[in-house]
Design an enzyme around this catalytic site. Structure first.
Site, PDB file in Angstrom:
ATOM      1  N   SER A 169     -11.192  -1.135  -1.256  1.00  0.00           N
ATOM      2  CA  SER A 169      -9.975  -1.133  -0.450  1.00  0.00           C
ATOM      3  C   SER A 169     -10.258  -1.512   0.994  1.00  0.00           C
ATOM      4  O   SER A 169      -9.441  -2.155   1.651  1.00  0.00           O
ATOM      5  CB  SER A 169      -9.326   0.250  -0.462  1.00  0.00           C
TER       6      SER A 169
ATOM      7  N   HIS B 203      -3.979   5.974   3.409  1.00  0.00           N
ATOM      8  CA  HIS B 203      -4.696   4.783   2.968  1.00  0.00           C
ATOM      9  C   HIS B 203      -4.111   3.505   3.550  1.00  0.00           C
ATOM     10  O   HIS B 203      -4.829   2.639   4.040  1.00  0.00           O
ATOM     11  CB  HIS B 203      -4.670   4.738   1.444  1.00  0.00           C
TER      12      HIS B 203
ATOM     13  N   ASP C   9       0.846  -1.199   0.000  1.00  0.00           N
ATOM     14  CA  ASP C   9       0.000   0.000   0.000  1.00  0.00           C
ATOM     15  C   ASP C   9       0.874   1.239   0.000  1.00  0.00           C
ATOM     16  O   ASP C   9       2.000   1.202  -0.518  1.00  0.00           O
ATOM     17  CB  ASP C   9      -0.930  -0.030   1.219  1.00  0.00           C
TER      18      ASP C   9
END
Length: 650
Positions: A416, A244, A184
């Site tokens: 996600s 994120h 990520d």
């Protein structure tokens, strides 16, 4: 070089739909954020400035230049004429940087011309993977953000965790001893995550998007996905960081404590592979290297991972097919029985059009809302293996708009967010039994999933329920429930091989010494000091299960044979087993029937009363042909069933 890689509508290839941070301490109950409208797939960024070329055999630089120049002329792509080799992939392919950006359509034509050369094994565009924001929900925006010193009462806002039955799952496994690899944007410091990180590496090779001023390096901390005006594409506005990778890791494995939120596998460890930089952008070649590294594979110029991940999560997507570079990386993990969980993508389109969800050997995850419906942005279709909570998910975050600042909890939405719910569940399953194949873990997820209009939705509790601790007792086998119960009660722990695999040997006859151990443990392993002189002349005081066999004698459950022996290594037969269980239940008052309930057990037969009692209590109903087969040895699977049925009576 200056990049204009992404269009103004950063839409479909999203890793997260950023809904804005929230203060769990100050939050009031709200409905999860509404799903964003499906994104138009035509808004996808269709450019790249890199190609991947694998040669059949090593070539001199002059020959490589010839291949590229001829292909550039044939495809009418002059940007490839002066391509520069910048690195190699984990498969040993060259990654070359073109003189300028080209459309992915031109890149595909160029790849075809390059691959047509006999010296080339394959060629493909080095596509871009990146995040994108979808309009922030104003209701969640108003909640603001705070430092992550709130309360574990945040769990009350984690609708996804509650829907999956995680508290009940934690009675079976919490992820202890299991490592989740996360590809990520990296992870910012967060007290729910940082103590659990056991290693990491930054695979972002392009300094212009790394946001840390260099290429690959050992620091996998997320410096932020922020961008300045024009950094991501010509005329693009400045963008703030969305943290994120931190959010994804928190869904999978945030610790159970007094801080922030809790993850699906709260005691799992984290292995941090940063492969996405500014704007959440990264190259396929970097992501593939990160996957191989997490799987314990070698990556040139990168130190080996401190440990191999047990499950890998990739909450990312990009349009197009799954090329050989990405597929090879996934296959490296798959060949090592490491399940790879990926997001289906947020374009609201058929998932078959997006990688890595369309790769082989992955678990492709779509997003559902708290109402149990498909989130409108989620990709869909037969390419989605399983659906999980993805809409309005509260997890670990950071308050920094550019670089990291205070840790907090944040609301995000997207496939996600769905994927790490699955990865965390796989981590729990691996704790329970880490010796199944990657395909078996995937099938267990599907078998335990709840019916859904578009397939199956994740059920963490049931996934744990049907995951056997024993390698040789798969869910669906006869007496699976009873064997699982015997293990949970500590009645039978089975055998453990040198590699850690645990077997139960269900169709093996149970010997009289092991039977003593089963009954002693079923009684709660009471305090008992065995005599210094064995009560049985064929049982020494030093042999395995001496204490249990002596206890059986002291309780009157088994007095052995008249010759003073116990015969520990003989299989116990069904008639004697009935006597053992009857006495274990306290030899209750019972009048045996005048007519035998079994056609092969005559009234007056030794242990007739005990076998009849077993039948009356439903502990053993015998075979469908009306027989009991009193002199047949008992197998270990059937013994688990008998003890399970006996348990309410003792």
């Amino acid at each position: 070089m200056h990049r204009s890689l992404l269009p103004p509508a950063l839409s479909a290839l999203t890793l997260a739909l950023v809904l804005g941070p929230v203060s769990p301490a100050a939050a009031v109950p709200v409905d999860p954020a509404p799903s964003a409208a499906p994104v138009d797939g035509t808004d996808l960024p269709e450019v790249t400035d890199r190609m991947i070329v694998k040669y059949e055999t090593p070539l001199a630089q002059g020959e490589k230049d010839r291949v590229l120049e001829e292909a550039a002329d044939a495809a009418d792509v002059p940007e490839a004429t002066d391509a520069v080799e910048i690195k190699t992939t984990v498969d040993g392919a060259d990654v070359v940087e073109l003189a300028g950006e080209i459309s992915t359509g031109d890149a595909e034509k160029l790849a075809e011309e390059i691959a047509a050369d006999p010296a080339v094994a394959y060629a493909e565009p080095d596509r871009l993977v990146f995040t994108a924001e979808i309009s922030t929900d104003p209701d969640l925006d108003r909640l603001g953000s705070t430092a992550a010193a709130a309360y574990d009462a945040d769990y009350g806002y984690q609708w996804g965790m509650q829907a999956l039955g995680t508290p009940m799952a934690w009675d079976t496994a919490t992820g202890r001893g299991v490592t989740i690899g996360v590809v990520d944007t990296g992870m910012a410091y967060h007290p729910d995550l940082s103590p659990k990180i056991v290693g990491g590496y930054d695979f972002v090779s392009d300094p212009t998007i790394s946001n840390d001023s260099d290429g690959r390096d050992p620091d996998a901390t997320d410096p932020g996905t922020y961008s300045s005006a024009g950094q991501c594409w010509s005329g693009s506005a400045a963008m703030n960081s969305n943290w994120h990778g931190t959010h994804v890791a928190g869904i999978a494995a945030a610790a159970r404590n007094s801080i922030g939120t809790v993850g699906v596998a709260p005691d799992a460890r984290l292995l941090n592979a940063r492969a996405l930089g500014a704007c959440g952008t990264g190259y396929v070649s970097d992501v593939a290297a990160a996957v191989v590294w997490l799987a314990g594979g070698a990556v040139a110029g990168v130190p080996a991972a401190p440990r191999r991940a047990d499950v890998i999560n990739m909450s990312l997507a990009f349009g197009g097919s799954c090329g050989p570079t990405f597929q090879s990386a996934v296959d490296t993990a798959y060949s090592r029985n490491i399940p790879v969980v990926v997001a289906a993508g947020n374009s609201g389109l058929n998932a078959y059009g997006y990688a890595p969800g369309n790769c082989y050997n992955v678990i492709t995850t779509g997003a559902i809302t708290s109402a149990g419906a498909r989130a409108s942005y989620s990709n869909w279709g037969a390419g989605v293996d399983i659906w999980a909570p993805g809409d309005g998910i509260l997890s670990s975050g950071n308050s920094g708009t550019k670089g990291p600042s205070a840790a907090n909890s944040t609301w995000l939405s997207g496939t996600s967010m769905a994927a790490p719910h699955v990865a965390g569940t796989v981590a729990l399953m691996k704790q329970k039994n880490r010796h199944f194949t990657a395909d078996q873990y995937k099938q267990l997820l599907l078998d335990s999933g709840d019916p859904f209009t578009e397939g199956k939705t994740l059920n963490t509790h049931d996934g744990l329920y049907i995951t056997s601790v024993f390698k040789d007792v798969f869910w669906g086998a006869q007496f699976y429930d009873e064997i699982a119960w015997a293990h949970r009660r500590g009645i039978s722990t089975g055998w453990v091989a040198a590699n850690g695999a645990r077997t139960y040997r269900p169709v093996q006859a149970i010997n009289r010494d092991a039977m003593a151990a089963f009954l002693y443990r079923m009684a709660g392993s009471p305090a008992y000091t065995p005599p210094k002189v064995s009560p049985f002349k064929d049982v020494s005081t030093t042999q395995m299960y001496y204490k249990e066999m002596a206890w059986l004698r002291s309780e009157g459950i088994s007095t052995g044979w008249r010759d003073g022996t116990y015969r520990p290594f003989e299989p116990i037969e069904r008639d004697a087993m009935a006597a053992f269980l009857y006495r274990m239940a306290g030899s209750p008052a019972y009048s045996a029937p005048a007519v035998s309930p079994f056609k092969d057990v005559a009234r007056g037969t030794q242990f007739y009363t005990e076998m009849s009692w077993l039948r009356a209590r439903g502990i053993s109903t015998g075979w469908t042909d009306g027989t009991y087969r009193p002199w047949q040895p008992i197998n270990r699977d059937a013994m688990a069933a008998f003890l399970y049925r006996l348990a309410p009576l003792v």
